[in-house]
Design an enzyme around this catalytic site. Structure first.
Site, PDB file in Angstrom:
ATOM      1  N   GLU A   1       0.833  -1.209   0.000  1.00 24.56           N
ATOM      2  CA  GLU A   1       0.000   0.000   0.000  1.00 24.56           C
ATOM      3  C   GLU A   1       0.867   1.257   0.000  1.00 24.56           C
ATOM      4  OE1 GLU A   1      -1.194   0.273   4.610  1.00 24.56           O
ATOM      5  OE2 GLU A   1      -1.874  -1.539   3.640  1.00 24.56           O
TER       6      GLU A   1
ATOM      7  N   LYS B   1       2.817   4.510   1.042  1.00 28.07           N
ATOM      8  CA  LYS B   1       3.300   5.102   2.289  1.00 28.07           C
ATOM      9  C   LYS B   1       3.049   6.601   2.185  1.00 28.07           C
ATOM     10  CE  LYS B   1       7.426   5.539   5.201  1.00 28.07           C
ATOM     11  NZ  LYS B   1       6.750   6.509   6.009  1.00 28.07           N
TER      12      LYS B   1
ATOM     13  N   ASP C   1       3.089  10.408   3.156  1.00 26.10           N
ATOM     14  CA  ASP C   1       4.045  11.258   3.861  1.00 26.10           C
ATOM     15  C   ASP C   1       3.288  12.362   4.582  1.00 26.10           C
ATOM     16  OD1 ASP C   1       6.366  12.331   4.745  1.00 26.10           O
ATOM     17  OD2 ASP C   1       6.910  13.277   2.853  1.00 26.10           O
TER      18      ASP C   1
ATOM     19  N   LYS D   1      11.225   2.847   0.570  1.00 24.41           N
ATOM     20  CA  LYS D   1      11.096   4.275   0.255  1.00 24.41           C
ATOM     21  C   LYS D   1      11.603   4.581  -1.143  1.00 24.41           C
ATOM     22  CE  LYS D   1      11.708   6.467   4.563  1.00 24.41           C
ATOM     23  NZ  LYS D   1      11.777   7.788   5.028  1.00 24.41           N
TER      24      LYS D   1
ATOM     25  N   CYS E   1      14.961  48.588 -11.825  1.00 26.35           N
ATOM     26  CA  CYS E   1      14.817  50.048 -11.788  1.00 26.35           C
ATOM     27  C   CYS E   1      16.036  50.753 -11.205  1.00 26.35           C
ATOM     28  CB  CYS E   1      13.563  50.429 -11.008  1.00 26.35           C
ATOM     29  SG  CYS E   1      13.696  50.050  -9.260  1.00 26.35           S
TER      30      CYS E   1
ATOM     31  N   CYS F   1      13.000  45.795  -3.140  1.00 31.41           N
ATOM     32  CA  CYS F   1      13.131  47.061  -3.849  1.00 31.41           C
ATOM     33  C   CYS F   1      11.968  47.909  -3.358  1.00 31.41           C
ATOM     34  CB  CYS F   1      13.025  46.812  -5.359  1.00 31.41           C
ATOM     35  SG  CYS F   1      12.576  48.278  -6.295  1.00 31.41           S
TER      36      CYS F   1
ATOM     37  N   CYS G   1       8.820  50.889  -9.621  1.00 31.12           N
ATOM     38  CA  CYS G   1       9.676  49.893 -10.284  1.00 31.12           C
ATOM     39  C   CYS G   1       8.835  49.139 -11.319  1.00 31.12           C
ATOM     40  CB  CYS G   1      10.229  48.944  -9.231  1.00 31.12           C
ATOM     41  SG  CYS G   1      10.953  47.451  -9.919  1.00 31.12           S
TER      42      CYS G   1
HETATM   43  S1  IVH Z   1       1.933   0.923   9.032  1.00 32.90           S
HETATM   44  C1  IVH Z   1       3.174  -0.965  12.968  1.00 32.90           C
HETATM   45  N1  IVH Z   1       1.186   1.866   6.697  1.00 32.90           N
HETATM   46  O1  IVH Z   1       4.997   5.827   8.138  1.00 32.90           O
HETATM   47  C2  IVH Z   1       3.135  -0.405  11.606  1.00 32.90           C
HETATM   48  N2  IVH Z   1       2.467   3.262   8.122  1.00 32.90           N
HETATM   49  O2  IVH Z   1       7.802   5.503   8.711  1.00 32.90           O
HETATM   50  C3  IVH Z   1       2.645   0.962  11.609  1.00 32.90           C
HETATM   51  N3  IVH Z   1       2.843   5.520   7.234  1.00 32.90           N
HETATM   52  O3  IVH Z   1       4.616   5.200  11.563  1.00 32.90           O
HETATM   53  C4  IVH Z   1       2.710   1.696  10.364  1.00 32.90           C
HETATM   54  N4  IVH Z   1       1.748   5.252   5.355  1.00 32.90           N
HETATM   55  O4  IVH Z   1       3.062   7.043  10.349  1.00 32.90           O
HETATM   56  C5  IVH Z   1       1.858   2.104   7.842  1.00 32.90           C
HETATM   57  N5  IVH Z   1       0.418   2.622   4.634  1.00 32.90           N
HETATM   58  C6  IVH Z   1       1.067   2.851   5.772  1.00 32.90           C
HETATM   59  C7  IVH Z   1       1.678   4.087   6.027  1.00 32.90           C
HETATM   60  C8  IVH Z   1       2.386   4.248   7.223  1.00 32.90           C
HETATM   61  C9  IVH Z   1       2.446   6.088   6.105  1.00 32.90           C
HETATM   62  C10 IVH Z   1       3.653   6.182   8.264  1.00 32.90           C
HETATM   63  C11 IVH Z   1       3.258   5.839   9.668  1.00 32.90           C
HETATM   64  C12 IVH Z   1       4.448   5.095  10.203  1.00 32.90           C
HETATM   65  C13 IVH Z   1       5.552   5.735   9.421  1.00 32.90           C
HETATM   66  C14 IVH Z   1       6.809   4.897   9.444  1.00 32.90           C
END
Ligand code: IVH
Length: 669
Positions: free
Chosen positions: A114, A116, A118, A314, A411, A426, A431
């Site tokens: 899934e 991640k 940010d 990542k 200017c 400025c 200007c």
């Molecule tokens: S699972 C015990 N799933 O990334 C596992 N975390 O760098 C808990 N995050 O602490 C995290 N997307 O804040 C999980 N699809 C996702 C995520 C995710 C973002 C964040 C989360 C985590 C941090 C770790």
């Protein structure tokens, strides 16, 4: 490396990482990117592994960070919020999959892949389907109670849709800010002469930790849910089921996740995700791969920091190397000088980039950027290309430091640095670059919205000396327009018609278009609503301006200074002489607006109405609903289990009303 230098480096790394932890978690102002931070952490972990004799309990390599700050109540999670191990390497990812299979004693395991996200981690507690609390991760065990701020997230339901609701559940996810919202807020800041926010993640993190609820209400945050803490009783048995369940409960969930078996398929899913991430509405900095079955997750368990059944892969931030041909200076409509890198065009994240921002003089000096350098560029927060660093090995021998101009390149007026600001400005109001900027802003979509009066036309009008102030626009003549490039009879008539129409613009648009320091679209709306005319604002005192909700002291003094300037007054007079007649739509009709000018705060559970309904009712009668009780609050609408807001209202002498009393107030006899 020798023993002594290892120890020295460990001490240095620990100190440095602690500083970055504080900047990222507590202040939401990181100085370095994730990749750079992860490298430092890895170096420390490797060195510590080589020195098992060293005590490491206090080392930041063991910590998960701590986001808790003053001003918020602490709350203990029912189940701790763990962090994730992460990697940037395909080999390490394959090693993880093999480790999992070995631990489970199976050939191949089923995983979910899934996005991640940010953003900022949050844990929501729902009791019998009702949202009762939102808490940050904190130190993983205890976090800050941010329920009041989360209440402003429009996409988050306060109540889950059945069936299959547990009695109690901790649902975890990520709060983030959409790019469009980030851009909108930054456009307002730039207009107000303020430094723009750096990226959406930091802004989201900063916003959930604000105590000023009015400000929180102005910034639209979003949320995605994906994780599970405690759940009594258990209602799902795998991550893929859980995603589907979250969706049927009506919660915002990621639009896509993959359920795959074995390392090859998981890798293919990661690649698909990376290719698709640009279309996601949230910033995505990687993929999270989780063992699907909760039973299998339990078999593997966790280390002190992170589960053994999940890993984050990542994505490297997309960077490109190119040659910086020249540094140019842009002058904005408020006179701010911004250094811009003119680049040898290069492909980056799907677009050709030929310019990148160097932010300001200080930032440029810190990175020691020079003309002729090879530079690495990156899309900061995946939006504005920025110069990350100089590739020093490739610096041409003859290069010299860039000297920031002492005079405005447009200017020739001497530039000055304003106290307390990083910007160099400025100050010559005439200007030509500023004049062009002001005219373009005035005619732009967010202001007077004069179609046909874009950059190219403004440039010509200014160059030919036909227009120099915004009021000159209203004295343009047909023949003058015909003399412009690419103008024929029809385009000239259309532009004149658009200019004519703009005279009846809504007042806030005109106020926004004037370019008053600090006054962006939302302050302009507050002012228009409170005063109803330019004349009333022009003669308003500092006190009466500050008394307006949404107007702070800095903005108020900017407004007073703007209208004290004779030149500005002359331009405005001339605008009105030319027929400018802004309108303030009255909604709702005067007789219905029985709550006009009244500010409410809602707290506790009301007997019949949901909070949103109460808010709607108050606003439909001309009142305003704010998130926190202050001296400016007129009424506290309190239901059952009203807590600290009730105490605060009582201590400030704010009148407390019930739902029934509110209904009486809005019923016109
Ligand atoms: S699972 C015990 N799933 O990334 C596992 N975390 O760098 C808990 N995050 O602490 C995290 N997307 O804040 C999980 N699809 C996702 C995520 C995710 C973002 C964040 C989360 C985590 C941090 C770790």
């Amino acid at each position: 490396m020798s023993q002594a230098s290892d120890l020295q480096r460990i001490a240095q790394l620990r100190q440095e990482i602690r500083r970055h932890d504080e900047l990222y978690h507590r202040q939401a102002k990181p100085e370095i990117g994730d990749a750079e931070y992860d490298l430092l952490k890895r170096e420390l972990a490797d060195l510590e592994a080589a020195h098992p004799e060293l005590p490491s309990e206090d080392s930041p390599s063991m910590a998960v960070g701590d986001d808790r700050v003053e001003g918020f109540a602490s709350y203990r999670h029912l189940l701790p919020m763990q962090s994730l191990d992460n990697t940037y390497s395909k080999d390490e990812f394959f090693a993880f999959v093999a480790r999992v299979a070995k631990g489970l004693e199976v050939e191949q395991a089923l995983f979910t892949v899934e996005p991640k996200i940010d953003g900022v981690a949050v844990s929501l507690t729902y009791e019998r389907g009702k949202l009762i609390r939102a808490v940050t991760r904190g130190n993983g065990v205890e976090g800050d109670d941010i329920t009041a701020n989360v209440a402003f997230i429009k996409t988050l339901p306060r109540e889950l849709k059945g069936p299959n609701l547990p009695r109690l559940i901790e649902i975890r996810g990520e709060i983030f800010m959409r790019d469009e919202e980030f851009d909108r807020l930054n456009a307002e800041r730039i207009e107000g002469g303020l430094e723009p926010f750096k990226n959406p993640r930091n802004l989201a993190a900063g916003t959930v930790k604000m105590l000023d609820r009015e400000e929180v209400a102005k910034r639209q945050l979003d949320i995605m849910l994906y994780g599970l803490g405690d759940c009594q009783p258990a209602v799902v048995s795998s991550q893929s089921e859980y995603h589907d369940q979250l969706k049927t409960w009506g919660l915002p969930v990621v639009e896509r996740f993959w359920t795959v078996e074995g390392p090859e398929r998981a890798w293919a899913a990661i690649e698909e995700l990376e290719a698709a991430k640009a279309k996601f509405p949230y910033p995505t900095d990687g993929a999270v791969i989780k063992l699907d079955s909760f039973d299998q997750q339990d078999v593997l368990g966790a280390t002190s920091k992170a589960p053994r059944w999940a890993i984050a892969y990542k994505f490297a931030a997309e960077q490109a190397e190119t040659v910086l041909k020249r540094i140019s200076i842009q002058i904005g409509r408020t006179g701010v000088l911004t250094p811009v890198a003119e680049l040898e065009p290069v492909q980056l994240a799907g677009t050709t980039v030929s310019r990148a921002t160097l932010h300001n003089q200080e930032e440029m000096a810190r990175k020691d950027v020079r003309e002729g350098d090879s530079v690495l560029i990156e899309k900061a927060g995946e939006i504005i290309p920025a110069v990350v660093r100089v590739v020093m090995e490739k610096r041409p021998a003859e290069s010299g430091p860039f000297s920031f101009p002492a005079k405005c390149p447009a200017c020739d007026t001497e530039v000055s640095k304003v106290e307390g600001e990083v910007a160099v400005r400025c100050l010559n109001i005439e200007c030509p670059d500023q004049v062009r900027g002001r005219l373009e802003h005035f005619a732009s979509r967010q202001c007077l919205d004069i179609e046909g009066l874009g950059e190219a036309v403004v440039d010509q009008l200014v160059a030919k000396g036909i227009v120099s102030t915004i009021s000159d626009i209203y004295r343009l003549e047909y023949e003058q327009l015909l003399g412009l490039e690419k103008f024929a009879e029809k385009s000239a008539r259309n532009l004149l018609a658009a200019i004519e129409t703009s005279k009846g613009v809504e007042l806030w648009r005109l106020l926004h278009g004037l370019g008053i320091p600090q006054v962006g679209a939302s302050a302009a709306k507050d002012l228009a609503k409170a005063f109803g005319s330019v004349a009333a604002i022009a003669s308003a005192s500092l006190e009466s301006l500050v008394a307006v909700d949404g107007i702070g002291e800095k903005t108020a003094s900017g407004i007073v200074a703007y209208f004290a300037d004779e030149g500005n007054r002359a331009v405005i007079d001339s605008l009105f002489q030319a027929g400018m007649a802004p309108v303030v739509p009255v909604r709702p009709s005067e007789e219905e607006a029985v709550l006009a000018g009244k500010t409410f705060v809602i707290t506790g559970t009301l007997p019949r109405m949901k909070r949103d309904e109460a808010k709607e009712l108050i606003e439909s009668k001309g009142g305003k609903v704010s998130g926190s009780v202050s001296k400016k609050t007129d009424y506290l609408l309190a239901g059952e289990a009203a807590g600290s807001k009730l105490a605060k209202a009582e201590s400030l002498g704010v009148e407390v009303v019930s739902e029934a009393e509110l209904l009486r107030m809005v019923t016109v006899e």
